[in-house]
Write a protein that holds these residues in place. Sequence first.
Motif, PDB file in Angstrom:
ATOM      1  N   THR A 167       6.188  -8.249   4.222  1.00 57.66           N
ATOM      2  CA  THR A 167       5.215  -7.328   4.828  1.00 57.66           C
ATOM      3  C   THR A 167       4.777  -6.277   3.830  1.00 57.66           C
ATOM      4  N   ARG A 168       5.719  -5.764   3.051  1.00 55.82           N
ATOM      5  CA  ARG A 168       5.376  -4.745   2.069  1.00 55.82           C
ATOM      6  C   ARG A 168       4.421  -5.289   1.017  1.00 55.82           C
TER       7      ARG A 168
ATOM      8  N   GLY B 256      -4.258  -4.634   4.801  1.00 54.00           N
ATOM      9  CA  GLY B 256      -5.277  -5.627   4.521  1.00 54.00           C
ATOM     10  C   GLY B 256      -6.068  -5.387   3.255  1.00 54.00           C
ATOM     11  N   GLU B 257      -6.044  -4.169   2.729  1.00 56.46           N
ATOM     12  CA  GLU B 257      -6.755  -3.878   1.486  1.00 56.46           C
ATOM     13  C   GLU B 257      -6.274  -4.776   0.351  1.00 56.46           C
TER      14      GLU B 257
ATOM     15  N   ARG C 224       1.641  -4.098  -8.379  1.00 57.76           N
ATOM     16  CA  ARG C 224       0.627  -3.285  -7.703  1.00 57.76           C
ATOM     17  C   ARG C 224       0.829  -3.286  -6.196  1.00 57.76           C
ATOM     18  N   PHE C 225       1.064  -4.448  -5.629  1.00 55.17           N
ATOM     19  CA  PHE C 225       1.199  -4.551  -4.180  1.00 55.17           C
ATOM     20  C   PHE C 225       2.549  -4.049  -3.681  1.00 55.17           C
TER      21      PHE C 225
ATOM     22  N   PRO D 206      -1.202   3.841  -2.954  1.00 51.79           N
ATOM     23  CA  PRO D 206      -2.344   3.070  -2.452  1.00 51.79           C
ATOM     24  C   PRO D 206      -3.463   2.880  -3.470  1.00 51.79           C
ATOM     25  N   PHE D 207      -3.494   3.692  -4.534  1.00 56.65           N
ATOM     26  CA  PHE D 207      -4.519   3.506  -5.561  1.00 56.65           C
ATOM     27  C   PHE D 207      -4.366   2.157  -6.254  1.00 56.65           C
ATOM     28  N   TYR D 208      -3.153   1.615  -6.273  1.00 53.01           N
ATOM     29  CA  TYR D 208      -2.910   0.339  -6.947  1.00 53.01           C
ATOM     30  C   TYR D 208      -3.378  -0.863  -6.127  1.00 53.01           C
ATOM     31  N   TRP D 209      -3.623  -0.685  -4.865  1.00 54.86           N
ATOM     32  CA  TRP D 209      -3.877  -1.838  -3.992  1.00 54.86           C
ATOM     33  C   TRP D 209      -5.312  -2.355  -4.045  1.00 54.86           C
ATOM     34  N   GLY D 210      -6.250  -1.494  -4.354  1.00 60.91           N
ATOM     35  CA  GLY D 210      -7.660  -1.856  -4.239  1.00 60.91           C
ATOM     36  C   GLY D 210      -8.250  -2.395  -5.527  1.00 60.91           C
ATOM     37  N   THR D 211      -9.573  -2.399  -5.580  1.00 60.62           N
ATOM     38  CA  THR D 211     -10.291  -2.950  -6.727  1.00 60.62           C
ATOM     39  C   THR D 211     -10.868  -1.864  -7.635  1.00 60.62           C
ATOM     40  N   GLY D 212     -10.615  -0.598  -7.309  1.00 59.64           N
ATOM     41  CA  GLY D 212     -11.155   0.486  -8.111  1.00 59.64           C
ATOM     42  C   GLY D 212     -10.343   0.750  -9.362  1.00 59.64           C
TER      43      GLY D 212
END
Length: 471
Positions: free
Chosen positions: A250-251, A256-257, A289-290, A295-301
């Motif tokens: 789960t972690r 969903g990002e 990252r995940f 949370p900055f590591y999770w996205g595409t930015g």
Amino acid sequence: MPERRRPAAEGAGAALLPWVLAAVLFAAYTALSVSRHLHLRTNGFDLGIFEQAVRGYAEGRAPVSELKGPGFHLLGDHFHPILVTLAPFYRVFPSALTLLVAQAALVAVSAVPVTRAAVRAVGRWAGGGIGVAYGLSVGLQQAVGFDFHEIAFAVPLLAFSLERLILRQWRAAVGFALPLLLVKEDLAATVAVIGCHLFWHGRRRLGASVVGLSAATLLLVLLVVIPALNPDGAYTYLSSVDGPAGDPVTRLLLPGEKWHTVVTILAPTAFLALRTPLILLALPTLGWRFWSTNPFYWGTGFHYGAVLMPIVFLAFVDALVRLRLRLRFRARHGLRWWTVRGSVAVGLAATAAALPAQPLAELARPATWQRDATVDAVSALLRRIPDGAEVAAANGFAAQLTGRTRVYLFPRYPGGPGARPDWVVAADQPRDGLLPARDEVEALRALPAAGYRPVASAAGITVYRLTDPAG
């Protein structure tokens, strides 16, 4: 085993195409990053930090970044000694622009092995389309659109290494992969996966050596080098993997990002990159990252997806080679249902659909190429601070000063231990969000009592001078 190279792209045109594309990308990347800096859209975190490190190397000093803290040795933050290679260029051109242009060149040249491998595999036009999709990919655009980072070195090294893996040129692949150990500590895991790939393909001694060297380097860096240079005596970023106990699956997979990130990076390959073992090289980067609680590591930015782009696109090329072999068999039996060109078209469509929301879209906006009176006023204001001065600057202005002054981060300094700079530059209203706005407001209110007086203001920005050292 069947020959997997395709002699479809012959002649000087095919050989020149990757370099022409790289040159065009270099111009675009440079225009984007330089224009952002000239419009005061770069930051102390991270362009200013890296300029302080490279400036230190260029001046024969340790890579100290005062933005991180007084006397902060940057190798105690991340392990990136490869930055020393920029020192000769910075010595000649002492400016943050040197770092931005170097990053543009490094990222652009990575298109050469990607495009070359694609042209070799599927022909000039389809291969060129893959090269274009790669150069315009979200991961690369976000990297060149957000300051400078050491991972710019990793992008071409990975691209050249994976191209050699596809060609089964094992020693050359290792030669390009090993310098990744000097780019950033987490890339040791990626190099180890390359070693596993060699082992799987029968190069057991070479593969085992690469895995062993990667593991030894990672342990040495995390347990010895970084703690020895870090003021807290530890690897700070381990704290981002400490989270509440729970289901590890789960972690890794939620929220969903994270799935949005996976879909975004795979869509330009029509998800065919999943059909080859090369995609396993993406797992270490996606894994840390995940797993992180940041949370900055999770996205595409930001720049976090850049190292994934050469892996994903060269896995796409490898998958297309495999697909072509299968299609030949199916065509002979009347079972052909998919085409190489179709998959490339899907990838290009996915890339084009994402373009309007990506950084390079700024190059089509008139404001990018126009002078801004506000920017001119603020630039003139910053020039009032003399060369060599000690300055506490808000994040949004620090990168404009790190090339000629000693810069600390405001509002952390003045007031923090170990630094009492003569100058302060900050916005009258907090704007960049790096530190809590409340801290910046309180620090601004405290400046008069600390002996600082306003010298000049423009466009909501004020420069202060220390007139009473006693406070």
